[in-house]
Design an enzyme around this catalytic site. Structure first.
Site, short mmCIF file in Angstrom:
data_model
loop_
_atom_site.label_atom_id
_atom_site.label_comp_id
_atom_site.label_asym_id
_atom_site.label_seq_id
_atom_site.Cartn_x
_atom_site.Cartn_y
_atom_site.Cartn_z
N GLU A 52 1.00 -0.89 0.11
CA GLU A 52 0.19 -0.27 -0.37
C GLU A 52 1.05 0.93 -0.23
OE1 GLU A 52 -2.98 1.00 -0.30
OE2 GLU A 52 -2.68 2.82 -0.09
N ASN A 102 -4.14 6.21 1.15
CA ASN A 102 -4.46 5.78 2.50
C ASN A 102 -4.56 4.18 2.25
OD1 ASN A 102 -7.33 7.36 2.04
ND2 ASN A 102 -7.10 5.40 3.31
N MET A 147 -10.49 3.95 -1.10
CA MET A 147 -11.63 4.04 -0.51
C MET A 147 -12.63 3.44 0.00
SD MET A 147 -13.29 5.82 -4.89
CE MET A 147 -11.89 6.64 -5.18
N THR A 190 -19.75 5.35 1.22
CA THR A 190 -21.13 5.76 1.92
C THR A 190 -21.03 4.16 2.56
OG1 THR A 190 -21.31 6.97 0.62
CG2 THR A 190 -22.84 6.27 1.58
N ALA A 228 -22.91 2.14 0.06
CA ALA A 228 -23.98 1.25 -0.52
C ALA A 228 -23.43 -0.07 -1.46
CB ALA A 228 -25.11 2.29 -1.30
N HIS A 275 -17.57 6.04 -9.28
CA HIS A 275 -17.59 4.06 -9.85
C HIS A 275 -16.49 4.05 -11.26
CE1 HIS A 275 -21.20 4.28 -6.31
NE2 HIS A 275 -20.11 4.49 -6.40
N ASN A 309 -12.90 -2.06 -9.66
CA ASN A 309 -13.96 -1.88 -10.88
C ASN A 309 -13.72 -1.80 -12.15
OD1 ASN A 309 -15.21 -1.50 -7.69
ND2 ASN A 309 -15.02 0.67 -7.72
N THR A 336 -18.78 -1.67 -5.89
CA THR A 336 -18.11 -2.06 -5.46
C THR A 336 -18.09 -3.65 -5.06
OG1 THR A 336 -17.63 -0.33 -3.94
CG2 THR A 336 -16.73 -2.42 -3.38
C1 LIG Z 1 -17.30 9.24 0.28
C2 LIG Z 1 -16.90 7.87 -1.10
C3 LIG Z 1 -18.08 7.43 -1.28
C4 LIG Z 1 -18.38 6.20 -1.75
N1 LIG Z 1 -19.35 5.37 -1.27
C5 LIG Z 1 -19.41 4.34 -2.43
C6 LIG Z 1 -20.57 3.49 -2.40
O1 LIG Z 1 -22.07 3.97 -1.42
N2 LIG Z 1 -20.96 2.37 -2.59
C7 LIG Z 1 -19.55 1.84 -3.27
O2 LIG Z 1 -20.08 0.94 -3.87
N3 LIG Z 1 -18.84 2.45 -3.65
C8 LIG Z 1 -18.69 2.95 -2.92
N4 LIG Z 1 -17.04 4.23 -3.13
C9 LIG Z 1 -16.26 3.72 -4.01
C10 LIG Z 1 -15.65 2.26 -3.09
O3 LIG Z 1 -15.05 2.83 -2.01
C11 LIG Z 1 -14.69 1.60 -4.18
O4 LIG Z 1 -15.18 1.07 -5.93
C12 LIG Z 1 -14.29 0.74 -3.57
O5 LIG Z 1 -13.16 1.69 -2.72
C13 LIG Z 1 -12.82 0.79 -4.15
O6 LIG Z 1 -11.88 -0.48 -3.41
P1 LIG Z 1 -10.14 -1.32 -4.28
O7 LIG Z 1 -9.68 -2.06 -3.81
O8 LIG Z 1 -11.04 -1.65 -6.06
O9 LIG Z 1 -9.60 0.18 -4.73
P2 LIG Z 1 -9.40 1.63 -3.70
O10 LIG Z 1 -10.31 1.33 -2.52
O11 LIG Z 1 -9.27 3.13 -4.29
O12 LIG Z 1 -8.13 0.83 -3.38
C14 LIG Z 1 -7.00 0.70 -4.05
C15 LIG Z 1 -5.08 0.85 -2.81
O13 LIG Z 1 -3.99 0.70 -3.21
C16 LIG Z 1 -3.30 1.52 -3.61
N5 LIG Z 1 -2.86 2.22 -4.89
C17 LIG Z 1 -2.66 2.98 -5.70
N6 LIG Z 1 -1.13 2.42 -6.55
C18 LIG Z 1 -0.64 1.55 -5.72
C19 LIG Z 1 0.64 1.84 -6.22
N7 LIG Z 1 1.43 2.20 -7.03
N8 LIG Z 1 1.50 0.74 -5.55
C20 LIG Z 1 0.97 0.89 -4.31
N9 LIG Z 1 -0.66 0.85 -3.88
C21 LIG Z 1 -0.94 1.73 -4.58
C22 LIG Z 1 -4.12 3.06 -3.54
O14 LIG Z 1 -3.11 3.68 -2.33
C23 LIG Z 1 -5.08 1.85 -2.64
O15 LIG Z 1 -5.23 2.48 -0.97
C24 LIG Z 1 -17.28 5.73 -2.42
C25 LIG Z 1 -16.06 5.96 -2.27
C26 LIG Z 1 -15.67 7.43 -1.59
C27 LIG Z 1 -14.56 7.86 -1.72
#
Ligand SMILES: Cc1cc2nc3c(=O)[nH]c(=O)nc-3n(C[C@H](O)[C@H](O)[C@H](O)COP(=O)(O)OP(=O)(O)OC[C@H]3O[C@@H](n4cnc5c(N)ncnc54)[C@H](O)[C@@H]3O)c2cc1C
Length: 498
Positions: free
Chosen positions: A43, A123, A127, A132, A134, A436, A470, A482
Site C-alpha cells: 500500500e 491511504n 476508498m 458510504t 451502499a 465508480h 472496478n 463495489t
Molecule cells: C466518499 C466515497 C463514497 C463512496 N461510496 C460508495 C458506495 O456507497 N458504494 C460503492 O459501491 N462504492 C462507493 N465508493 C467507492 C468505493 O469506495 C470503491 O469502489 C472501492 O473502495 C474500490 O475498492 P478497490 O480496492 O478496488 O480500490 P481502492 O479502495 O481505491 O484501493 C486502491 C488502493 O491501492 C493503492 N495503490 C494505488 N496505486 C498503488 C501503487 N502503485 N502501489 C501501492 N499501492 C497503490 C491506493 O493507495 C489505494 O489504497 C465510495 C468512495 C468514496 C471516496
C-alpha cells in the site's frame, strides 16, 4: 504492518498491490484457503486512523469521525472529495505525497479535464475507509459474464465479506411510508426490483450508528502481526517485473526515502483502483490494446426533496434523530429494471436544523461502453509520484444524453411522490463524480483486443498476473460498483489458488 525501512523476505507466494476492499478480498480468500501461502499486500498510502484499515466512522479519533460525518452529510461523493481536499488546503499544484486521504485525481498531475470528478485514495484501506457503503446488486445486462464458477455464489460470498445488510435503518418509522410512495410512483415487474431499503455494507452499532465495513473487517489478520500475511505501507509499486509471460515480482519504492527494493513473487494481483491499475501495467511495459480503453461510468444526477408527511401518509410521525456520528437516518434503493429502465436511485435520508427532513434523490444512469472513452498514458510525462501521466478522454453519446433525460423523468416521479421536488436543483454531476469507474482493465471471454484479462482476472498472456477492482467490470453498471467488483475478486482469488 511494516514499512520498507524494515527488511522483508526476498520472496512471497502472492503479492497484492492495493489495500482497498478488492485487494483485501483477494488476499483474505487466498489466506483462508491455503495455510502454506505467504502473502504481501503493498500500500502506497499511510495510516489515516488509529486502527489502520477500519472505516473512518469507527475511528477512535473523534476528529476523524466528525470530519467523516460532516463531509458525508453533504450526501455527494464529489463534495466529500472536494471538501476533504479543501479541509487540508490542497490544490492541484500543492498536493504532496505526505498528504493522506482522498484526492482529486487531477491533483496528482493527471489530465482530468474531461473526467473532472475523478478521485484517488492515498491511504491504507483505499476508498474503503471513506465509502458510504451502499451495495446494491447488479441486474440483467449489468451482471458480468460467468467465469469458472457460479455468479450467485460469488455474490453471496462478497456480500458476507462486506457484511451487506438491508436492515441497518429498519428502526426508522418513515421507511414504510416512503417505500410505499416510491413503489406506487415507480411500479416494477417484481418485488425484487421495486423500491426497497438500500443494502449497506455494515452492521448496526449499539447506538444505531452503522458500523461500515472497511478492509480491516474483511481481513483482520492483515492488520495484526501475522507471519502469513504482511502489509507494507508507504510503499509505491512502480513496476511489475515479468519475463516471457510470467510475473516474477515487483519493484517497490519507499515513498519517504525514495529507496527501491525488488521482491520476488509466485503470483501478483494488481488492485490499485481503476485509474492506477492500468497505469501500473503500462509503466511495467504490459500494454494490451484494451488497456485503459472503454472507460465507463454511470452518469450521476443529483437532487433532493423535503419530505411531505401528508403526501406519504405519515402525519404526526416522529422524525428519528441521527445517532452520534451517523450521517444518515435512512437509505432507500430504487433498482434499475434492465434495458427498460437503465437507472437506479440511491436515496439517502437526513434530518437537520437548516434543511429539515430531506431525502437525497441521487440517480445513476448507465452509459454506452465506447472505445473513445479511455485513459491514455504518457510515454514521457509523469504524475506527481513519477508514474506515467494519465489523460482521461470522456464524453456522453447522444444515446447517453437521451437516457439521462429519461432518468430525470424517473427521478421526478419518485421525488414528487415524497415531497415537492425542485427540478432546477437536480443537476448532472461532472463526469468522474460517482467514483465508480469501470472497464479500464476489463475482463473478456476472448483475447480479441477488447479486454485486458480473461474471465478469471488473469491478464492475457500471463497465468500468474491478475487484475482486480472496478476496472475489471466489463459491463455498463447502473449500480454502485463495489459489490460487483468484490464478487469478481472472489472469483479471481479462486483462480490465484488454482
Ligand atoms: C466518499 C466515497 C463514497 C463512496 N461510496 C460508495 C458506495 O456507497 N458504494 C460503492 O459501491 N462504492 C462507493 N465508493 C467507492 C468505493 O469506495 C470503491 O469502489 C472501492 O473502495 C474500490 O475498492 P478497490 O480496492 O478496488 O480500490 P481502492 O479502495 O481505491 O484501493 C486502491 C488502493 O491501492 C493503492 N495503490 C494505488 N496505486 C498503488 C501503487 N502503485 N502501489 C501501492 N499501492 C497503490 C491506493 O493507495 C489505494 O489504497 C465510495 C468512495 C468514496 C471516496
Amino acid at each position: 504492518m511494516t514499512t520498507l525501512t524494515h527488511p522483508l523476505p526476498a520472496r512471497f507466494d502472492l503479492i497484492v498491490v492495493g489495500s482497498g476492499p478488492n485487494g483485501t478480498i483477494v488476499a483474505n480468500e487466498v489466506y483462508r484457503r491455503r495455510t502454506d501461502v505467504s502473502i504481501l499486500v503493498v500500500e502506497t498510502g499511510p495510516e489515516i486512523s488509529a486502527n489502520a484499515g477500519e472505516h473512518l466512522i469507527e475511528s477512535p479519533d473523534k476528529e476523524a469521525r466528525q470530519a467523516y460525518e460532516r463531509l458525508m452529510r453533504l450526501a455527494k461523493q464529489i463534495e466529500y472529495v472536494q471538501g476533504s481536499a479543501a479541509d487540508r488546503q490542497l490544490t492541484e499544484t500543492l498536493w504532496s505525497k505526505e498528504e493522506v486521504g482522498i484526492v482529486p485525481a487531477a491533483y496528482l498531475g493527471n489530465d482530468m479535464r474531461e473526467f473532472p470528478g475523478a478521485a484517488m485514495a492515498w491511504n491504507i484501506g483505499g476508498m474503503g475507509v471513506h465509502w458510504t457503503a451502499a451495495c446494491p446488486r447488479p441486474f440483467g445486462p449489468e451482471i458480468p459474464p460467468a467465469g469458472d464458477g457460479d455468479w450467485d455464489a460469488d455474490l453471496r460470498t462478497a456480500q458476507r465479506l462486506l457484511r451487506v445488510d438491508q436492515t441497518v435503518f429498519a428502526a426508522n418509522p418513515f421507511a414504510h411510508p416512503v417505500l410505499d410512495a416510491l413503489r406506487s410512483a415507480l411500479p416494477a415487474a417484481s418485488a425484487d426490483r421495486s423500491a426497497q431499503p438500500m443494502p449497506i455494507a455494515g452492521v448496526p452499532g449499539p447506538t444505531g450508528k452503522v458500523r461500515r465495513t472497511g478492509p480491516r473487517d474483511i481481513f483482520p489478520e492483515l492488520f495484526s502481526d501475522d507471519d502469513r500475511a504482511r502489509l507494507v505501507t508507504g510503499a509505491l509499486c512502480t513496476t511489475i517485473l515479468h519475463h516471457d509471460g510470467v510475473a516474477t515480482g515487483v519493484v517497490l519504492r519507499d515513498v519517504q526515502s525514495g529507496q527501491e527494493v525488488e521482491i520476488a513473487a509466485g503470483a501478483v494481483v494488481v488492485a490499485a483502483d481503476a485509474l492506477r491499475t492500468p497505469q501500473l501495467l503500462w509503466a511495467s511495459g504490459i500494454r494490451p490494446d484494451a488497456l485503459g480503453v472503454r472507460l465507463n461510468e454511470h452518469a450521476s444526477i443529483d437532487g433532493g426533496v423535503v419530505v411531505d408527511p401528508v403526501r406519504i401518509g405519515a402525519t404526526g410521525m416522529r422524525i428519528p434523530e441521527h445517532p452520534l456520528d451517523e450521517p444518515f437516518i435512512g437509505a432507500y434503493w430504487s433498482p434499475s429494471n434492465g434495458a427498460d429502465q437503465p437507472t437506479q436511485g440511491q436515496l439517502m435520508e437526513q434530518k437537520s436544523a437548516e434543511t429539515g427532513h430531506t431525502i437525497g434523490m441521487g440517480w445513476y444512469v448507465s452509459t454506452e461502453i465506447r472505445p473513445e472513452n479511455r485513459l491514455e498514458f504518457s510515454e514521457h510525462a509523469t504524475d506527481a509520484v513519477g508514474l506515467p501521466r494519465i489523460t482521461a478522454r470522456f464524453s456522453y453519446s447522444d444515446r447517453d444524453l437521451e437516457r439521462i433525460e429519461f432518468a430525470r423523468g424517473i427521478q421526478r416521479a419518485a421525488a414528487n411522490a415524497v415531497g415537492d421536488f425542485d427540478q432546477e436543483a437536480a443537476v448532472l454531476l461532472p463526469a468522474g463524480a460517482s467514483l465508480h469507474y469501470t472497464g479500464t482493465v476489463r475482463m473478456g471471454a476472448a483475447e480479441d483486443g477488447t479486454s485486458v484479462c480473461d474471465l478469471r482476472g488473469a491478464v492475457w498472456g500471463f497465468d500468474n498476473l491478475f487484475v482486480a477492482g472496478n476496472g475489471v467490470i466489463p459491463t455498463a453498471l447502473t449500480c454502485n460498483a463495489t459489490l460487483t467488483s468484490a464478487s469478481l475478486s472472489v472469483r479471481t482469488a479462486r483462480s490465484v489458488l488454482a
